[in-house]
Enzyme design. Structure first.
Site, PDB file in Angstrom:
ATOM      1  N   ARG A  82      -5.980  -3.850  -5.443  1.00  0.00           N
ATOM      2  CA  ARG A  82      -5.782  -5.304  -5.594  1.00  0.00           C
ATOM      3  C   ARG A  82      -4.361  -5.532  -6.049  1.00  0.00           C
ATOM      4  O   ARG A  82      -3.878  -4.824  -6.931  1.00  0.00           O
ATOM      5  CB  ARG A  82      -6.729  -5.864  -6.666  1.00  0.00           C
ATOM      6  CG  ARG A  82      -8.180  -5.857  -6.283  1.00  0.00           C
ATOM      7  CD  ARG A  82      -9.046  -5.964  -7.516  1.00  0.00           C
ATOM      8  NE  ARG A  82      -8.865  -4.798  -8.386  1.00  0.00           N
ATOM      9  CZ  ARG A  82      -9.432  -4.669  -9.575  1.00  0.00           C
ATOM     10  NH1 ARG A  82     -10.179  -5.612 -10.063  1.00  0.00           N
ATOM     11  NH2 ARG A  82      -9.229  -3.584 -10.299  1.00  0.00           N
ATOM     12  N   GLU A  83      -3.705  -6.525  -5.475  1.00  0.00           N
ATOM     13  CA  GLU A  83      -2.374  -6.864  -5.955  1.00  0.00           C
ATOM     14  C   GLU A  83      -2.485  -7.290  -7.413  1.00  0.00           C
ATOM     15  O   GLU A  83      -3.443  -7.949  -7.802  1.00  0.00           O
ATOM     16  CB  GLU A  83      -1.774  -7.989  -5.109  1.00  0.00           C
ATOM     17  CG  GLU A  83      -1.375  -7.484  -3.750  1.00  0.00           C
ATOM     18  CD  GLU A  83      -0.703  -8.546  -2.899  1.00  0.00           C
ATOM     19  OE1 GLU A  83      -0.089  -9.471  -3.453  1.00  0.00           O
ATOM     20  OE2 GLU A  83      -0.798  -8.427  -1.669  1.00  0.00           O
ATOM     21  N   PHE A 106     -16.302 -11.685  -9.159  1.00  0.00           N
ATOM     22  CA  PHE A 106     -16.066 -12.418  -7.902  1.00  0.00           C
ATOM     23  C   PHE A 106     -17.040 -13.564  -7.689  1.00  0.00           C
ATOM     24  O   PHE A 106     -17.442 -13.866  -6.575  1.00  0.00           O
ATOM     25  CB  PHE A 106     -16.046 -11.454  -6.700  1.00  0.00           C
ATOM     26  CG  PHE A 106     -14.662 -10.905  -6.465  1.00  0.00           C
ATOM     27  CD1 PHE A 106     -14.113  -9.984  -7.338  1.00  0.00           C
ATOM     28  CD2 PHE A 106     -13.891 -11.348  -5.410  1.00  0.00           C
ATOM     29  CE1 PHE A 106     -12.825  -9.511  -7.177  1.00  0.00           C
ATOM     30  CE2 PHE A 106     -12.593 -10.879  -5.229  1.00  0.00           C
ATOM     31  CZ  PHE A 106     -12.071  -9.951  -6.113  1.00  0.00           C
ATOM     32  N   CYS A 123      -5.046 -10.185   2.608  1.00  0.00           N
ATOM     33  CA  CYS A 123      -6.157  -9.304   3.011  1.00  0.00           C
ATOM     34  C   CYS A 123      -7.418 -10.053   3.435  1.00  0.00           C
ATOM     35  O   CYS A 123      -7.856  -9.931   4.582  1.00  0.00           O
ATOM     36  CB  CYS A 123      -6.487  -8.354   1.869  1.00  0.00           C
ATOM     37  SG  CYS A 123      -5.060  -7.408   1.352  1.00  0.00           S
ATOM     38  N   VAL A 153       0.837  -1.200   0.000  1.00  0.00           N
ATOM     39  CA  VAL A 153       0.000   0.000   0.000  1.00  0.00           C
ATOM     40  C   VAL A 153       0.871   1.248   0.000  1.00  0.00           C
ATOM     41  O   VAL A 153       0.650   2.171  -0.794  1.00  0.00           O
ATOM     42  CB  VAL A 153      -0.948  -0.011   1.226  1.00  0.00           C
ATOM     43  CG1 VAL A 153      -1.792   1.260   1.256  1.00  0.00           C
ATOM     44  CG2 VAL A 153      -1.855  -1.235   1.186  1.00  0.00           C
ATOM     45  N   GLU A 179      -7.915   1.816   1.706  1.00  0.00           N
ATOM     46  CA  GLU A 179      -7.499   1.559   0.320  1.00  0.00           C
ATOM     47  C   GLU A 179      -8.189   0.305  -0.216  1.00  0.00           C
ATOM     48  O   GLU A 179      -8.512  -0.598   0.539  1.00  0.00           O
ATOM     49  CB  GLU A 179      -5.976   1.466   0.223  1.00  0.00           C
ATOM     50  CG  GLU A 179      -5.324   0.365   1.051  1.00  0.00           C
ATOM     51  CD  GLU A 179      -5.422  -0.977   0.411  1.00  0.00           C
ATOM     52  OE1 GLU A 179      -5.526  -1.038  -0.816  1.00  0.00           O
ATOM     53  OE2 GLU A 179      -5.408  -1.986   1.153  1.00  0.00           O
ATOM     54  N   LYS A 186      15.474  -2.146   3.739  1.00  0.00           N
ATOM     55  CA  LYS A 186      14.432  -1.861   2.745  1.00  0.00           C
ATOM     56  C   LYS A 186      14.635  -0.476   2.113  1.00  0.00           C
ATOM     57  O   LYS A 186      14.571  -0.314   0.894  1.00  0.00           O
ATOM     58  CB  LYS A 186      13.068  -1.883   3.447  1.00  0.00           C
ATOM     59  CG  LYS A 186      12.053  -2.786   2.796  1.00  0.00           C
ATOM     60  CD  LYS A 186      10.824  -2.815   3.655  1.00  0.00           C
ATOM     61  CE  LYS A 186       9.670  -3.379   2.887  1.00  0.00           C
ATOM     62  NZ  LYS A 186       8.428  -3.310   3.651  1.00  0.00           N
ATOM     63  N   ARG A 220       1.512 -15.116   0.402  1.00  0.00           N
ATOM     64  CA  ARG A 220       0.883 -15.093   1.726  1.00  0.00           C
ATOM     65  C   ARG A 220      -0.517 -15.721   1.653  1.00  0.00           C
ATOM     66  O   ARG A 220      -1.295 -15.380   0.782  1.00  0.00           O
ATOM     67  CB  ARG A 220       0.816 -13.658   2.256  1.00  0.00           C
ATOM     68  CG  ARG A 220       2.178 -13.156   2.719  1.00  0.00           C
ATOM     69  CD  ARG A 220       2.123 -11.719   3.136  1.00  0.00           C
ATOM     70  NE  ARG A 220       1.933 -10.833   2.001  1.00  0.00           N
ATOM     71  CZ  ARG A 220       1.741  -9.521   2.116  1.00  0.00           C
ATOM     72  NH1 ARG A 220       1.705  -8.963   3.299  1.00  0.00           N
ATOM     73  NH2 ARG A 220       1.595  -8.778   1.036  1.00  0.00           N
TER      74      ARG A 220
HETATM   75  C1  UGA Z   1      -8.385  -7.674  -2.017  1.00  0.00           C
HETATM   76  C2  UGA Z   1      -9.520  -6.763  -2.510  1.00  0.00           C
HETATM   77  O1  UGA Z   1     -10.000  -7.227  -3.755  1.00  0.00           O
HETATM   78  C3  UGA Z   1      -9.036  -5.317  -2.648  1.00  0.00           C
HETATM   79  O2  UGA Z   1     -10.115  -4.480  -3.019  1.00  0.00           O
HETATM   80  C4  UGA Z   1      -8.458  -4.857  -1.301  1.00  0.00           C
HETATM   81  O3  UGA Z   1      -7.944  -3.543  -1.369  1.00  0.00           O
HETATM   82  C5  UGA Z   1      -7.344  -5.795  -0.879  1.00  0.00           C
HETATM   83  O4  UGA Z   1      -7.872  -7.143  -0.786  1.00  0.00           O
HETATM   84  C6  UGA Z   1      -6.833  -5.334   0.458  1.00  0.00           C
HETATM   85  O5  UGA Z   1      -7.604  -5.367   1.435  1.00  0.00           O
HETATM   86  O6  UGA Z   1      -5.710  -4.840   0.533  1.00  0.00           O
HETATM   87  P1  UGA Z   1      -6.281  -8.867  -3.198  1.00  0.00           P
HETATM   88  O7  UGA Z   1      -6.029  -9.504  -1.865  1.00  0.00           O
HETATM   89  O8  UGA Z   1      -5.147  -8.255  -3.944  1.00  0.00           O
HETATM   90  O9  UGA Z   1      -7.372  -7.685  -3.018  1.00  0.00           O
HETATM   91  O10 UGA Z   1      -6.880  -9.990  -4.118  1.00  0.00           O
HETATM   92  P2  UGA Z   1      -8.259 -10.294  -4.902  1.00  0.00           P
HETATM   93  O11 UGA Z   1      -8.108  -9.965  -6.329  1.00  0.00           O
HETATM   94  O12 UGA Z   1      -9.412  -9.708  -4.202  1.00  0.00           O
HETATM   95  O13 UGA Z   1      -8.305 -11.893  -4.776  1.00  0.00           O
HETATM   96  C7  UGA Z   1      -8.332 -12.515  -3.488  1.00  0.00           C
HETATM   97  C8  UGA Z   1      -8.435 -14.018  -3.616  1.00  0.00           C
HETATM   98  O14 UGA Z   1      -9.727 -14.417  -4.070  1.00  0.00           O
HETATM   99  C9  UGA Z   1      -7.447 -14.665  -4.593  1.00  0.00           C
HETATM  100  O15 UGA Z   1      -6.883 -15.788  -3.969  1.00  0.00           O
HETATM  101  C10 UGA Z   1      -8.298 -15.076  -5.783  1.00  0.00           C
HETATM  102  O16 UGA Z   1      -7.791 -16.205  -6.430  1.00  0.00           O
HETATM  103  C11 UGA Z   1      -9.630 -15.377  -5.101  1.00  0.00           C
HETATM  104  N1  UGA Z   1     -10.822 -15.235  -5.975  1.00  0.00           N
HETATM  105  C12 UGA Z   1     -11.135 -14.029  -6.521  1.00  0.00           C
HETATM  106  C13 UGA Z   1     -11.648 -16.337  -6.198  1.00  0.00           C
HETATM  107  O17 UGA Z   1     -11.402 -17.452  -5.703  1.00  0.00           O
HETATM  108  N2  UGA Z   1     -12.767 -16.173  -6.969  1.00  0.00           N
HETATM  109  C14 UGA Z   1     -13.113 -14.988  -7.520  1.00  0.00           C
HETATM  110  O18 UGA Z   1     -14.161 -14.909  -8.201  1.00  0.00           O
HETATM  111  C15 UGA Z   1     -12.265 -13.883  -7.298  1.00  0.00           C
END
Ligand code: UGA
Length: 432
Positions: A151-152, A249, A260, A11, A148, A35, A328
């Site tokens: 998404r990564e 999703f 997260c 972030v 925030e 770092k 992670r």
């Molecule tokens: C998530 C949120 O999407 C962000 O909006 C938020 O800012 C972030 O957490 C945070 O709190 O910092 P992120 O952890 O980068 O972002 O990843 P996501 O793209 O949300 O995916 C999370 C997990 O869900 C992954 O393991 C992905 O494979 C899984 N996923 C996603 C599914 O199994 N099915 C789906 O339909 C979508």
């Protein structure tokens, strides 16, 4: 504007480099000497598309610099708190880094300031931070919540073109400053939503918990679909076309990982219990997610029955999701730890996450890593897919046909089942 960003994790670095790109002069602080030294030498501690370029641009234009010194950072009077809040054993969010940063600001502050909290913190934390700042008696310090939603893998785009910017503050002057900071982003559409500090804090948790709930819901339905001969792809299309539901999703699979969702769900459940509220949906969401890994593991074990211990399996995907080297809470890593003692060998491939996975799995002797997606496929019994990486969707069929048992366990439903089966390869997806 002169801004100090505290914390150089995902972030902090995205926020700092993007704020610099918007024209602000940004100082990034971190207590880690190694770092900061690495960042000063142009080395980025993790992979995030577009981040390295943004950081280099910021440094070159003298808009971005890195320091360990709060004395230097506290010459500015706008602070972004971007500290991680990992899970404690109890599930509670660990706020120690946030409060230690607050202490350092108090020790070094040199003018009236605004502190913008981007760290994901439980309800009431921003007010607690504000109370602590009352100790810095000589100066007025306003604290606001600005969660925030990056998404990564797409963090830069998410920052520069957000769907919304949540600002939790009742103070007119803070609101004015926040409008100025984000002004370049806000030129075309009004994306800012102003609310109370408490609502902003809870909006962050609610967003992540809701998205995770969508995933677990689909995973629950996928089990029914599989048992009754339905197809989760068709069901997703069927319900996703209802605009009240939306189509994103809704992908069934091995479940969610990352730094997260699991952490934020645990923190919310902890808060509910602390308040003597009975956790419901969110706790179930987490349980379904944990069960999903078991369901998938059983599928593999059931296929091989008593041959499992002689099996050599190939795995594609080690990170918690595509386009990142972050492992992670990666479901792939959990699956590998579960499979390793039961099988003969595992060969692991990932385009980005091999270095991190090597560290995490160093104690497993029957695991090897490869940068060749199809290395010695003729020696492997089957293939397991753990991430929804685009490149996996269109594999070389002639290579897959070399697999001894001609079987693929698709943990992300990324392959075209019909195409795979038409080539005489067995396909096991989730809810298909
Ligand atoms: C998530 C949120 O999407 C962000 O909006 C938020 O800012 C972030 O957490 C945070 O709190 O910092 P992120 O952890 O980068 O972002 O990843 P996501 O793209 O949300 O995916 C999370 C997990 O869900 C992954 O393991 C992905 O494979 C899984 N996923 C996603 C599914 O199994 N099915 C789906 O339909 C979508």
């Amino acid at each position: 504007m002169n801004i100090t960003v505290i914390g150089t994790g995902y972030v902090g670095l995205v926020c700092g480099s993007c704020l610099a790109d918007l024209g602000h002069k940004v100082t990034c602080i971190d207590i880690s000497i190694s770092k900061i030294r690495a960042l000063q030498e142009g080395k980025i501690p993790f992979f995030e598309p577009g981040l390295e370029e943004k950081i280099k641009k910021g440094v070159l234009n003298h808009k971005l610099n890195f320091t360990n010194s709060y004395k230097i950072g506290c010459k500015n009077n706008i602070f972004f708190l971007c500290l991680d809040t990992p899970s404690l054993k109890s599930g509670a969010a660990d706020l120690s880094k946030v409060f230690s940063a607050v202490d350092s600001i108090i020790e070094n502050i040199s003018s009236d300031s605004i502190v913008i909290n981007k760290s994901t913190v439980p309800l009431g934390t921003t007010k607690k931070i504000e109370k602590k700042f009352l100790k810095a008696k000589d100066y007025i310090i306003d604290v606001c919540s600005n969660p925030e939603f990056l998404r990564e893998g797409t963090a830069i785009k998410d920052f520069m073109d957000p769907e919304r910017i949540i600002i939790g503050s009742q103070s007119e002057s803070v609101i004015r400053t926040m409008k100025k900071i984000y002004h370049p982003i806000n030129k075309k559409r009004n994306k800012k939503i102003f609310m109370s500090v408490e609502s902003a804090e809870l909006t962050k948790y609610a967003a992540n918990c809701f998205l995770a709930t969508k995933i677990s819901f689909m995973n629950e339905i996928s089990i029914l679909a599989e048992t009754h001969g339905g197809n989760i792809h068709e069901i997703r299309e069927g319900i996703g076309s209802d605009s009240r539901i939306g189509s994103s999703f809704l992908y069934a699979g091995l479940g969610f990982g990352g730094s997260c969702f699991p952490k934020d769900l645990k923190a919310l459940i902890y808060e509910q219990k602390k308040l003597n509220l009975k956790p419901g949906l969110v706790e179930n969401t987490l349980q379904i997610n944990q069960r999903q890994l078991e369901v998938f593991y059983k599928k593999i074990a059931h296929f091989y029955k008593n041959q499992l211990s002689q099996t050599n399996l190939f795995i594609w995907g080690l990170s918690f999701k595509p386009n990142t080297d972050d492992i992670r809470e990666s479901v792939a890593i959990k699956l590998i730890k579960k499979l390793s003692p039961k099988v003969n060998s595992l060969t692991l491939y990932d385009p980005l996450a091999i270095a991190n996975s090597k560290k995490a799995l160093s104690n497993l002797s029957n695991v090897k890593f490869t940068r060749n997606q199809y290395l010695n496929f003729h020696k492997a019994n089957g293939l397991i897919i753990c991430t929804e990486t685009k490149d996996y969707a269109d594999p070389i069929i002639s290579e897959l046909q070399k697999l001894k048992d001609k079987v693929i366990f698709d943990g992300r439903n990324i392959l075209d089942k019909n195409k795979i089966e038409a080539n005489n390869i067995l396909y096991q997806g989730i809810g298909i």
